[in-house]
Every structure is written in C-alpha cells, then in structure tokens.
Design an enzyme around this catalytic site. Sequence first.
Site, PDB file in Angstrom:
ATOM      1  N   THR A 367      -6.025   2.771   1.572  1.00  0.00           N
ATOM      2  CA  THR A 367      -6.570   3.018   3.131  1.00  0.00           C
ATOM      3  C   THR A 367      -6.929   4.463   3.117  1.00  0.00           C
ATOM      4  O   THR A 367      -6.302   5.318   2.354  1.00  0.00           O
ATOM      5  CB  THR A 367      -6.025   2.363   4.817  1.00  0.00           C
ATOM      6  OG1 THR A 367      -5.643   0.691   4.501  1.00  0.00           O
ATOM      7  CG2 THR A 367      -6.351   2.619   5.773  1.00  0.00           C
ATOM      8  N   GLY A 458      -1.391   3.539   5.520  1.00  0.00           N
ATOM      9  CA  GLY A 458      -0.070   2.938   5.234  1.00  0.00           C
ATOM     10  C   GLY A 458       0.716   1.687   5.864  1.00  0.00           C
ATOM     11  O   GLY A 458       1.722   1.835   6.098  1.00  0.00           O
TER      12      GLY A 458
HETATM   13  O1  DON Z   1      -5.585  -2.210   9.354  1.00  0.00           O
HETATM   14  C1  DON Z   1      -4.317  -2.013   9.222  1.00  0.00           C
HETATM   15  O2  DON Z   1      -3.551  -1.866   9.793  1.00  0.00           O
HETATM   16  C2  DON Z   1      -4.511  -2.471   7.228  1.00  0.00           C
HETATM   17  N1  DON Z   1      -5.706  -3.107   7.165  1.00  0.00           N
HETATM   18  C3  DON Z   1      -4.437  -0.896   6.970  1.00  0.00           C
HETATM   19  C4  DON Z   1      -3.982  -0.865   5.604  1.00  0.00           C
HETATM   20  C5  DON Z   1      -3.439   0.040   5.359  1.00  0.00           C
HETATM   21  O3  DON Z   1      -2.890   1.155   6.136  1.00  0.00           O
HETATM   22  C6  DON Z   1      -2.906  -0.019   3.163  1.00  0.00           C
HETATM   23  N2  DON Z   1      -1.984   0.900   3.451  1.00  0.00           N
HETATM   24  N3  DON Z   1      -2.071   1.761   2.543  1.00  0.00           N
END
Ligand code: DON
Length: 568
Positions: A367, A458
């Site tokens: 992300t 995160g």
């Molecule tokens: O939208 C969300 O909360 C998750 N899909 C975010 C994923 C994420 O931050 C991955 N890690 N770093």
Amino acid sequence: MNFRPAIFLISGFIYLFSFPVFSAQPEINQSAVASAHPTATSAGFEILGQGGNAFDAAVAVTATLAVVEPMGSGLGGGGFWLLHRASDGFQVMLDGREKAPAAATRDMYLDKQGAVIDGLSLNGALAAAIPGLPAALVHLASKYGKLPLRQSLQPAIRAAEKGFTVYPRYQKLLKFRLAHLNEAAKKVFLTDDNNIPAIGALIIQKDLAASLRRLAIGQRDGFYKGETAEKMLKAVSSAGGIWTQSDLDNYQVVERKPVIGDYHGAQIVSAALPSSGGIVLLEILNILSGFELDALTPTERKQKIIEAMRLAYKDRAEYLGDSDFIQLDQSRLISMAHADQLRAGITNKATPSDFLSETTPPEGQDTTHFSIIDDHGNRVSATLSINYPFGSALLAEGTGIVLNDEMDDFSASPGVENSYGLIGSSANAIEAGKRPLSSMTPSFIEKDGDVLVLGTPGGSRIITMVLIAALDFLHGNGELADWLAHGRFHHQYYPDVVQFEPGAISKAEQAELSLLGYELKERQSTYGNMHAVLFKSDGDLEAASDPRWLGKAEVRKVSSEDAATIVR
Ligand code: DON
C-alpha cells in the site's frame, strides 16, 4: 473557524457539506510533496512546475507510484484522496475504493462446512475487486485539476517506459509473493530465469505504459472499456474469476464528506466510510481527550492509549462497513457522549477483550501514501492500495496491471480474522457492488494555524500509526521528523495483544504493562511508511518521509526547471 453549509450536486446526488470558510489565504511561496518513492515525488514537482495544482500533482504522484511501487498500489486497485481546496476551504474525500463484482456472494470464500478456504480471498482472480483508482484519477483531474489528464500522466508513462531500478523493499515483497505470481506477473517483475532481480536492475513496464496511455487518451473508457477492459476480463475469467463488463461499466467514484472532529480545539479531518480510519481515529482521540495525557507516566499514557485503541477497534469490528449498504448512526460513534461512556470503563489495567462483549470474532509495507501542499495552500492526503504485496499476484496479461486482492478486507465469515487479524460483523459481509471496509486514514490535522497532512500504509495498524503521529503533533512532542520516526504500538481489540515495533515500548514499560495484564508482542521488524507535510502558521512548509524506508520528501519553490525534470 466558521462553518457554512453548501450544497453540491454530484453524480445526481445532493450532498450537504459543511466546510470551513477562510477569510484570507496564507501566503506560501513553496510547495511540499512527500511520497514513498523519489521518482513519484519528482513527478509531483514536475506537474506543479507545468502550472498544475496539488490535485494535478496528486494525479502524477498516484500514477507514478503505480509504476515504481507496483507491489503497493496501482491501476488495478483503489484508494482514498482527501482534498482541501484553498480558494474556498472545500474539503472532500474521493472514494476510489474497489467494489465487489456483481457475482460476489457472502459465502464465496467458504467451503461446504462453512470454513474459510485458505488463500481464496488473497491470491488469484477471485480475490480481486473492481478497481477504482483509474476512475478516481479521471475525476480528480477533470473536477479539481487545472491540467488535462494526458499531461499529468506523462511522468508515469515515462517512468514505465524507462524503467525503475530495483530497491530492497521491492525485492523483499516480491520474495514474499513469489509462489503466487502468475506467469504474466513473473515476466514483468522477475529476471528471465525467474529470479528476484538484483538491486539496481531496471524494471521496464511497456504494457503498463500503454495502459496508462489508453487511460490518458480515452479517460474513463480508456480503462473500463476497450482493450484494457477486454484484457483484464480475459485474464480474470481464465483464472476462475467473476468480473463482467457491466461490473466495469458500473464502477463509480463517490465524493464523500470527510469525518470531522475536534481534539482540545484542534480540528481533525479524516477518511470517511468505507474506510474505518476517520471514525476509529476520532473515537480514540475523543476517549483520550478526557485524560490528562501529559500528566501521566510513559506507561500510564501508553496504557490509556492502548485501552482507547481496543474500544474503538471493537466498534470497528461490530458496526463498520460500506455506508452505501448499512444503516449506521455514525454521529453517535464519534460523539463525546459515546467516548465518555467508553472512557468510564477504562481502569488502570488491561481489560481483556473477551470481557467486553460476546462478539466472536504481514507485515504492513505495501500500500502507499503521499501528502502534498501546493503554493496556494491546496492539500492532498492520499492512501492507495492493492491490499497485499502485489495484490492478488495476478497481472492481467498484456496490460501490465496487477489486480488487487481487496476482497480480503471483507469479513469472509463473522468472527474469522482476515489477513490483518481483523474481525468483522455482517456490516462488512460480502455483497455485490459493496466496498470492503478499509483502515486507510489519509488525514489533515489543524492546530493553532498549523496544518499536518499525513497518512501511511500498514493494514489494520494504519489508524494507530496516524494516531501516534497525530498525538505527537497535538501535544508538541518533537518535530515533524520525530513524529514519523517514533516507535509505534498497536491494539486492535482482537487479537487481544499489544503489538509494538522493536524498542517502541521500553523493557521497564513492558514489565509494568505486563503487570497490568497486557499481553505484549514485540514485532520482529518495524512497520508503516508514513509521508507527511506540515504547513506552519508563519507560512513555512516542511515535509518528511518515514525514516524506515526510501521515501522522498521535499519542499521547494516550484520553478520552470521543474517542468523539465527528467524522471528516472
Ligand atoms: O484498505 C485497507 O485497510 C488495506 N487494504 C490496506 C492494506 C495495507 O495497508 C497493506 N499494508 N501495508
């Protein structure tokens, strides 16, 4: 600050927004961009140098991150862009979150016995929801930008054609997802003999450049119809997925009113549903506002913060989901009366999550996030995602586009943890056309004329990272760079554990917290990748990138030289 209601007509719906009215614009001679990659930050300045505003720069940074950080976000994913327009103080959240395809069903990841089938919502075509990022770019450019999309996409197209050089985080996350990459993804991201490329090797993405060009020329239809759409549909159906052309046709960006609240006179503006970020952040701050945090010992302070996190994440699990699909009294959740009630239950030791109710209920390095303030005071805080590193690991052959696995952010079954250990209720159950609940928390925080623009990736820990940096800012604990560097800790209701970065809770504090009944888990590595910019009431701008990774934060007066920046 004064608030004035205003009515906007958007996509056939009437939205009643309140926005702050500014009598005078502060004079800013510089612009600030902080993102997860130097090439993306340069792309932002390049577009500002061509006369673009923060929103045009946001288009350029978003699209360039999609190229140089393909494991974190991209055209096959989605995101939230929190905008502040300086001329009238209008603030809005662009919701470009992915949507479940029409054929998606509540039990699609369960076997005949009702157990969740391992990996089905994470790997491959069934994990992918309908992307929203391209539609959001079109909307951002046409409604808020000054430059045509085809101009602001140029730096990304060039970066895709020239290639980016391999860096350690790319290698690490590629290794993590290696076993799941489809053949098309391997061709783009690995060496010819299917190995992890060496640091400094060039990753050239000609197909992605062509997809970006089709978007630049065809706008929305350049992605959701025609060649790109056909190739994505073919890739999805041949891998057992359920997308249709009408899913792509039906995808709509939504403008949502940000969640707005107050903490000791400071204003918090943050992500609305379908992200839980703003609501959970405000609930925690509301609870904490009833404690004299500065008068507490470090352990006592952490203990109160952890309990507030636990309680707010409990509400997340029980109540939150896509507001287009659920009935929710959001104002109750973010009310001080609710916080007062929750705070009253906090003691001086751990309250096991099991005692709170009857609900049964990887690391965060992908992300991405960027923050911008331009020299007019326009602001963008954007968190973008394809969820897991390299999303579903399925690259649609011939497009260069990695499809997300955001379906895993739904609650596949009540009480069953998703990949971030989060649980959910029917509010976040899978439904056709619904957006999975997110934790992304792009935010603006205003205090005494200073404005902090921040966010981070995160997973479930996003909200508590934003909280910890926000508390540092709100309580004057160090400078911008410190707020991003400080150790992070996290509680999310279930699992009933306090997770923390190495060293974030000292040995002495750990001993004290254990005695108070906390189960503590020191993580093996750090997490998050925060990028923030700060406007100071004296007109100064600052920018900072998370010291944990290779982001690039810069403040400079935009000049005509920026317009000619060569993006490498
Ligand atoms: O939208 C969300 O909360 C998750 N899909 C975010 C994923 C994420 O931050 C991955 N890690 N770093």
